[in-house]
Design an enzyme around this catalytic site. Sequence first.
Site, PDB file in Angstrom:
ATOM      1  N   GLY A   1      32.979  41.447  33.351  1.00  0.00           N
ATOM      2  CA  GLY A   1      32.178  42.602  33.776  1.00  0.00           C
ATOM      3  C   GLY A   1      33.041  43.819  34.059  1.00  0.00           C
ATOM      4  CB  ALA A   2      34.084  45.758  36.195  1.00  0.00           C
TER       5      ALA A   2
ATOM      6  CD  GLU B   1      35.101  44.890  39.721  1.00  0.00           C
ATOM      7  OE1 GLU B   1      36.237  44.558  40.103  1.00  0.00           O
ATOM      8  OE2 GLU B   1      34.248  44.058  39.319  1.00  0.00           O
TER       9      GLU B   1
HETATM   10  N1  PHE Z   1      38.327  40.253  39.142  1.00  0.00           N
HETATM   11  C1  PHE Z   1      37.186  40.677  38.375  1.00  0.00           C
HETATM   12  C2  PHE Z   1      36.048  40.822  39.380  1.00  0.00           C
HETATM   13  O1  PHE Z   1      35.397  39.902  39.765  1.00  0.00           O
HETATM   14  C3  PHE Z   1      36.749  39.746  37.319  1.00  0.00           C
HETATM   15  C4  PHE Z   1      37.691  39.560  36.190  1.00  0.00           C
HETATM   16  C5  PHE Z   1      38.441  38.419  36.112  1.00  0.00           C
HETATM   17  C6  PHE Z   1      37.802  40.516  35.216  1.00  0.00           C
HETATM   18  C7  PHE Z   1      39.306  38.196  35.069  1.00  0.00           C
HETATM   19  C8  PHE Z   1      38.644  40.302  34.164  1.00  0.00           C
HETATM   20  C9  PHE Z   1      39.389  39.150  34.088  1.00  0.00           C
HETATM   21  O2  PHE Z   1      35.868  41.822  39.945  1.00  0.00           O
HETATM   22 ZN    ZN Z   2      35.630  40.368  41.893  1.00  0.00          ZN
END
Ligand code: PHE
Ligand code: ZN
Length: 885
Positions: free
Chosen positions: A272-273, A309
């Site tokens: 997603g992001a 985010e």
């Molecule tokens: N850390 C991101 C989120 O949950 C998800 C994500 C994980 C995006 C791995 C790309 C790769 O906000």
């Molecule tokens: Zn996250």
Amino acid sequence: MTTQTPQETTKDVPKEIFLRDYKPPSHSFAKVELAFDLREQGTTVRSIISAVPASGSTGELFLHGDESVKLDGVTVNGSAHERYERGSKGLTLKDLPNEPFELSITTTIEPQENTALEGLYKSSGNFCTQCEAEGFRRITFYQDRPDCMSTFTTRIEADKAKYPVLLSNGNLIDSGELEGGRHFTVWEDPWVKPCYLFALVAGNLGMIEDKFKTMSGKDVTLRIFTEKHNIDKCAHAMTSLIKSMKWDEETFGLEYDLDLFNIVAVDDFNMGAMENKSLNIFNSRLVLATPQSATDADYAAIEGVVAHEYFHNYTGNRVTCRDWFQLSLKEGLTVYRDQEFSADMNSRGVKRIGDVSRLRTAQFAQDAGPMAHPIRPESYIKMDNFYTVTVYEKGAEVVRMYETLLGKDGFRKGMDLYFQRHDGQAVTTEDFFAAMSDANGADLSTFKPWYSQAGTPRVTANGSYDADAKTFTLSLTQVVPKTPGQDTKIPVMCPVAVGLVGPDGKDMELTLDGKSVGTTTVLRFDKAEATYTFTGVEAKPVPSILRNFSAPVRLTTNLTQDDLVFLMANDSDAFNRWEAGQTLLRTLLLDLIKGDGQYKMDAAITTAMRAIIAGAKEPNADKAFIARAMMVPSAGELSDMLDEGTVDPAKIHEARTFVMKTLATELRADLEATMKANSAEKYSNEPADRAARSLKNTCIGYLSYLDDAAIAAMTYERFASADNMTDKIAALNSLSDKECDERIKAFAEFYEEWNKDPLVMNKWLGLQAMSNLPNNIANVKALMEGPAFDIKNPNKVYSLIGGFCASSVNFHAADGSGYEFLADVVIKLDDLNGQVASRMVSAFTRWKKYEPSRSSAMRAQLERIRAKKGLSENVFEIVSKSLEA
Ligand code: PHE
Ligand code: ZN
């Protein structure tokens, strides 16, 4: 677990990594300076690291690095260093100094050939990165682990005409022109971070800008970058960002910590992001929106993910994870935070209902299958496979339970202590637990198994009223089921929120253990069995148990049908009002599915549904809630409630169709009236208008079950005249299972109108793929060859292939054609993008759930996939665990 080697595949046997093997890094990195020379072929990356050996260092340092990275040279303190060994996972440097030294590494990579979309890659001609979880090792050799935190300076050099925008984390400290039409920028991020939060973007992008004044009066510049033709679609994302920044200040006292915050939208993105420090990178479907091109659901998702985010800046970035087993430390907590934000921005009850539905459909199913794992997993082969509904959604439920147990203020105290203790550190879920307990002086020891035990606890609640003693007794039991690798379980603390609803429909004042406890009390239920007796209960109440879904458990009660109808009408808890209706519907549907095929409607349910719909005429009706209450449990949720080895998707589909069609027939007049009363003259995006829209479209959805040419004509008419995407998609969806000319016409016209907009085309692909029209697989195969599809774009795969897997009729076709098709696609995808392939193959994970002929057909396809040469570790892990559990 035992894992079989994929045949002649990766040179190494896929290796399982265990939490219990955690060791701190041999070196810390005080400072990292990166320099990227971006080229159409052969991009070079120079990395200068100030390395500090930990005490007891052996002079060896292991750096992760992917096989695709070409190593050009290593120097230590300025001189060439040739004492190293390169393996398939990285580089072991030997004979290193025992005091701090400067390590310089030069590599060459080929982003233009990167189809995995991890590391540095190209999307729509622009360069971008994705490093979580382990993508940085596709850029350069590094200690690619979250407990290696450092400050980063990044120099980016590229062709100026092609890539006028050059971005990285932190503040811009230098920029300039270079010979040959090239230019450069230099970025400095003052905050320490692990490399998974590194980001770089280089492209020809448009931008919108706004400002936010923080609570201490600092001005922050906010920018959203997209391809230029999409620049008029970013306003909603910007508004969402500003609301998030304000909410985090007001709710948690957390203020943004740099002068600049950037979001970049890209079309090719696996997830997603991503919360990269001050440079969030988003899947464009979670940024771009206009009323004409995006639905109300898209608007809500954008608001929630932009917030998610942004919230990571504290929960994830300032305080990060020690290792990837701790993923829920940041994800569970941040999902909880975005859920609360969305609840505050919109209708709290409806938000909770949506979140719980998702948990029950997807997470409960995962927790009962071969991929069941605790929110803090014990081992993995590929970390990418553990970005799951368990780590995220169940993880958020676990965080929510602290709030339920400690209260809003107690929870805030715990958060404050967590940041006070751990800012700038890489920590564990134990540290979070300790902050919550210590800040409140609370003994939560029986809460801990939520982190280590997989499986959804089964709770039963039996209430009984004693008219003579004027007491109401609630007996609770709990069992945590076995899951793969975990045969014995212990009871876990479940906060059970309870109220007693009196005959007048009002909540009673409760007395428990001689104390008055208000109208809702939270029982700390942490034994296999416990009994609670409320005293002074003057009349026989109906208990409302597990209010607001206060613990992620499967609850069974001894409530009667009359009790449930009563709660539907009277419960002060919105979640339980909804849940009462769902319980009635689930019971009916499960009876029909398990029965002899003689379908019969339950008149009490029709009456209850009529009352729900009638509620829409009340002056202050919560129409979004009514729309949710009208929804019949999904096929996925029903399937999850059936026994292993029995699920026949055709039967579930038939039973659901019967119920929908009967309700539509009997309530036709009510549905048509409600639809008309809630049809607006003109689109508006106010909450009340959105709620009316969802109610109206729910009515149309019901009516579409009627075999009546007039309904198809009416739906088409609404499709053609819709002035917004929500209504267009709702009408199209209502036609998509109908064998009629209107369906064909609507899909063709939709294509004509929108084929230039890839995000809208994803919706078009998805709706056709999900259709339950017989033999629709032929249509899906044709779409796969058509111009709207591209197997390299994750969104398109999720829409078309993921959509197809959601069709009870066609994916689960009795001849196995759907399963064979999915396996063909997975095998093809696996060579391009292992992450996307492993998500798709997950549709087979629960093969044992199905009746014998379907389960053996699914199993055969899993075996065919396992036999593929060169299978990715991603797909290997899912397939082998599915087969062996
Ligand atoms: N850390 C991101 C989120 O949950 C998800 C994500 C994980 C995006 C791995 C790309 C790769 O906000
Ligand atoms: Zn996250």
